[in-house]
Design an enzyme around this catalytic site. Sequence first.
Site, PDB file in Angstrom:
ATOM      1  N   GLU A 169      39.990  42.913 -60.205  1.00 27.23           N
ATOM      2  CA  GLU A 169      39.198  42.424 -61.326  1.00 27.23           C
ATOM      3  C   GLU A 169      38.034  43.349 -61.688  1.00 27.23           C
ATOM      4  O   GLU A 169      37.412  43.167 -62.732  1.00 27.23           O
ATOM      5  CB  GLU A 169      38.687  41.017 -61.020  1.00 27.23           C
ATOM      6  CG  GLU A 169      39.815  39.996 -60.915  1.00 27.23           C
ATOM      7  CD  GLU A 169      39.363  38.634 -60.446  1.00 27.23           C
ATOM      8  OE1 GLU A 169      40.033  37.639 -60.800  1.00 27.23           O
ATOM      9  OE2 GLU A 169      38.354  38.541 -59.711  1.00 27.23           O
ATOM     10  N   ASP A 209      47.535  32.144 -65.000  1.00 28.49           N
ATOM     11  CA  ASP A 209      48.540  31.137 -64.633  1.00 28.49           C
ATOM     12  C   ASP A 209      48.134  29.818 -65.262  1.00 28.49           C
ATOM     13  O   ASP A 209      47.036  29.683 -65.793  1.00 28.49           O
ATOM     14  CB  ASP A 209      48.644  30.993 -63.107  1.00 28.49           C
ATOM     15  CG  ASP A 209      47.334  30.549 -62.485  1.00 28.49           C
ATOM     16  OD1 ASP A 209      47.097  29.332 -62.452  1.00 28.49           O
ATOM     17  OD2 ASP A 209      46.542  31.403 -62.049  1.00 28.49           O
TER      18      ASP A 209
END
EC number: 3.2.2.9
Length: 230
Positions: free
Chosen positions: A12, A197
């Site tokens: 990230e 997700d």
Amino acid sequence: MKIGIVGAMAQEVEILAGLMTDKTEHKIGSAVVFEGEVNGKSVVLLQSGIGKVAAAIGTTVLLQGFKPDVVINTGSAGGVAQGLKVGDIVISTETAYHDADVTAFGYAKGQLPACPATFKSDEKLTALAEKIAQKQGRRVKQGLICSGDSFIAGGERLAQIKADFPPVTAVEMEAAAIAHVCHAFGVPFVVVRAISDAGDGEAGMSFEEFLPIAAKQSCEMVLGMLAELE
């Protein structure tokens, strides 16, 4: 202006770290902080580690040791609001702990003593994130982001979060802790994450597959914000 950027995992933060010039790396406890410039802007980039405690430790190190003027939390999240798809952007208007419960003493679900029920994001940073999302042509949703020390993969846990926090937009594992520390130190913050997700029974498989996409999307959002922060 010095801009603090927080991500939990290497995936990230690695794109932003790779763009940084005059970079210095600091390892302080469990936190890794990269200090330098990104596109001419003064940036301190924190890789905090996963979960609320790691996020709180790292954010405290960031605020105390490097004194950023604002904090942007970047990375991935599980989409909860209807219609969110992988790669969509969620922007926090507020954050809350979905796994805190002191309701026996009259507090709201998710509220800790001496804290607000939710941690409100800075309105100017939220508006800037929305502006950049629209400018980049992204699907975006603002709202409540809920955090806890569990990876949510559907079932009873997700149903309970929806019941406790009907406006919830997305779930993840650090944002509320980062917001909590920023609130304590009086530093403006916003959470800008990309959906990796759907927080359902396929979440684990989806997360592994789509994390690189989510990391890239959220990084592009942050770069857009950096260009306009003065």
